[in-house]
Design a protein around this motif. Sequence first.
Motif, short mmCIF file in Angstrom:
data_model
loop_
_atom_site.label_atom_id
_atom_site.label_comp_id
_atom_site.label_asym_id
_atom_site.label_seq_id
_atom_site.Cartn_x
_atom_site.Cartn_y
_atom_site.Cartn_z
N TYR A 104 49.87 48.72 73.21
CA TYR A 104 48.73 48.16 72.85
C TYR A 104 48.10 47.00 73.48
O TYR A 104 48.97 46.77 74.46
CB TYR A 104 49.39 47.83 71.54
N TYR A 111 45.66 47.26 69.34
CA TYR A 111 44.45 48.48 69.46
C TYR A 111 45.33 49.55 70.75
O TYR A 111 45.64 48.89 71.51
CB TYR A 111 42.97 48.35 70.36
N THR A 146 43.15 42.18 66.32
CA THR A 146 44.51 43.41 65.95
C THR A 146 44.83 43.45 67.44
O THR A 146 44.59 43.80 68.74
CB THR A 146 43.43 43.50 65.50
#
Length: 1026
Positions: A527, A538, A536
């Motif tokens: 991530y 990803y 966030t």
Amino acid sequence: MGAPGLKALLASLALACLGTAAGYPGEGKQVWEASPDFNPVDENRRFAHGPFPSGFLWGAGSAAFQVEGGGEKETGRGLSIWDHFVLHQRNRVGNTSAVVGSADSYVHLDKDLAALEMLAVTFYHFSISWSRLFPDGAVGSPNEKGLRYYNRLIDTLLLRKVQPVVTLYHWDLPLTIQEKLGGWKNAAVIKLFRDYAGFCFQEFGDRVKYWITMHNPYLVAWHGYRTGLQAPGERRETASVYAVAHNLIKAHAKVWHDYNTHFRPSQNGLLSVTLGSHWIEPEKGKVTPVNIEKCQQSIDAVLGWFAQPIHGDGDYPKSLKKNLHSLLPNFTDTEKNYVKGTADFFALSFGPNNFKPPSSVPKMGQQVSLNLRELLNWIKLEYDSPRILITESGWFTNRNVKTEDTTVIYLMKKFINEVLQAIKYDDVNVFGYTAWSLMDGFEWQDAYNNRRGLFYVDFNSTEKERVPKSSARFYQQIIQENGFPQEDSAPAVHGNFPCDFNWGITDSVLKAEVAPSSPQFIDHHLYIWNITGDGTLYPVPGVKLKTRPAQCTDFVSIKKQLALLQRVKVTHYRFALNWSLILPNGDLSLINKEVLRYYRCMISEALKLNITSMVTLYYPTHAHIGLPSPLRDAGGWLNQTTIWAFHDYAKLCFQELGDLVKLWITINEPNRLSHSYNKSSNATYQAAHNLLIAHALAWRTYDEHYRPMQHGHVALSLHADWAEAANPYIHSHLEAVERFLLFEIAWLADPIWGDGDYPTALREYIESKNRKGLSNSFLPHFTSKERALVKGAADFFALNHFSTRLVVHVNKSGSRYESDRDSNLLLDITCLSSPSGLAVVPRGIRQVLNWIQNKYGTVAIYITANGVDDKSSSNDELRKYYLEKYTYEVYKAFLLDKINIKGYYAFTLSDRYKPQYGFFNSPLYSSKAKSSVEVYNALIARNGFPADSAAPSCPLSAEKVQCTICSFLLQKKTLIFSGFCLLSTIILLLAVFIIHSGKKSRRNQPQAIPSQPTYSFQACPKYMPS
């Protein structure tokens, strides 16, 4: 009371009067200023057991106008202000249709005496009717019939060894005095009262040793001349009311001085005035100086109004003088000295008339309380520890109650025990108690709408029999035992439970993690965080990381749960699975393997710590029925398909977890499902019927297919509180107890442990109500196949016990489960109780264990839940007391009653939200341990109640020690690994340092000429020199 006792009392009074300082006004505030850190199990605050002091006086009381009857024409009695009040102000008085008849003590004196004899009282407190002796109030030639009546009463009492305690004025002022002089508003009545009292002393004083001048003058003044609720029914301005009180105080003082001067030297009696009071406490949680001052002012305004002049400094309370200013009459210095000290003891009235009507009680924003002990302490502090005779105490019922006055029993028990507490723990000098009243009579402004007697009287009958009520039998027992003997006077028992005894803790449904809380080792994605600024993660496309297989350490909550269990040091942990999570559709079409893995991890990780799991398959609660939504929506347990759905679910759990689980509970408390299926009793019974069959199917499946390999045991757990008759003197209450146990336990235990059917007595009782048209209920019937299925379908008896219930028989109609039982539950206000109202009655658990053994034989019993709610978030004193006392009763059942108890599971591990049943605070508040954890630790370590608590009862086996070491290593594996890494790093760095230092040292040394080497076994050269 005999002559020796009387002499001892007089000697004590004389000693008490010598060398003592007067009490100080305002000292009574200390009662409210006591520490607000109330310990509910403090021995000094709990119900007191033990006897009253030797020579304590027990009595019953009545008032002339209430019970004597006897019309004017027949007996020569003159009219009183109450005769006039009843006749002309009916709108202020209740049902007065039988005033003339009343209890007719004038005619039925022998029946009064028989009632006193049954009670075995020490004294009888009655009043003389002024107008019966002198019809117009003026002392002259007395009414001979009245004189004979009182002489006969006194003489007969003494013959029966009952001491007369006589009140001269209990509110029935001759009507002539009221009409000619205006009653107590006129100071001229003082002389008339003195003359009347002097006559009584002259005629009866040689035999009467306890005199009361007047009864509760506060009510005479306030309700007679201010509210108009009592005779003479006037509604005067405030100044007139205080003038009346002023005259009453002077009249009392005048009579006391007359008696002290002219009669005491020869008669040796004691004289006082009965003063009444309520009690009041600061608003809950608001014990502030301001509120304490308001409470003091409230008591000053009622009791202090009369007590401060008589028992204090001869003047009114400062708060009254400050608040009333010119409305309050003044005592001259001479009058103060004349009034002060005009009582030989403190005569106290504490009854409903002091609390009614509620609007008339000076609350001052605080809360009214029926705490007699606190009032006694206030009197002690305010008036320098006077000797106290309680001349009126008791409560009332409505007119429809005949002999079953159950609530009165518990209020009487409360009041009398609070007197004992005050004597035993507070050193309050109470020497007698009067139960009010001896028999039913005319209850003043309530007339015949209320009853207060220990004996029931049918006012419409001719004979007016005195029929003992339950309260009379209770009071008789207290007098006979002179108090409250210890419930269990047997010597203490010591010893241990068996070494394989289960010490457990119970949880409800264990909240499973539906996904691992530590997924970093099983997620193959890489991530990148916050690449768009939104915080966030990803995943990086095309990148896959190596992962490891799933492990139990993925679930962080398991580690936290096990840490709490280790703190408690239990051997067993009972928790429930979440059926809805495991099978969301209610069938096997969708199985949540991750949830099953979570539960398996919980069980296996606990086993590594030597904690065995008892697993409950289905745990419905009052708030949540616990069924998968498709099953719930299809009718739940009223639909027979749920039986087979549960069978499949149980089979799945046995298959997936059975190799680790040796103790199973199929269903928790199916006998408490009435809260979910309460539309009708038939719905309740059918749901329970289907639950029972579902359990039996699961048990048979385990017995046939899984027990041979897994060697476990299966049962269901029943709620099993004990019950006792609220009124043990009434046969119907005793029957209600048996009925309670039928509905509570036998209903579902009999089919399993009995003959495969519901109790015959239960079925017959419901059918009898049907025949009478009181109910449409019916119990389902088992087929022969179902009976064979259910009978014996349990390997042990599992019960959840929390409290003991007081049961009252009440005839009910309607087709509801609660109606079929024909009973209500009563709370004993004297009993130690939890914040939710659960009575703490340790003996109850032993009683229910014996009941089960007597009914079902010597079966293995597990107490699968036992606990109490406690609001404390740290020092949970109530839970500690509960735990120690209940487990001790369990041990007595094991040792003395030979009951086959296999385990005890305390309820519960953690609070859900606010402090309640948990040993730990809610996880929302860091799961902080409460002090009860240490108590349970010690109990488990001792394995019972050994005489020598230091000696271990069960030495650990080699295997157990080995497992303990393994558990320690497993528990500390992270720390051990980190330590090992640190140690390895240190050793490596040290080795590098040594090698580096050695090379540097050789470079700095001068070159030496080679010499012939010396050979030794310690050093072998790598080569031979050339």
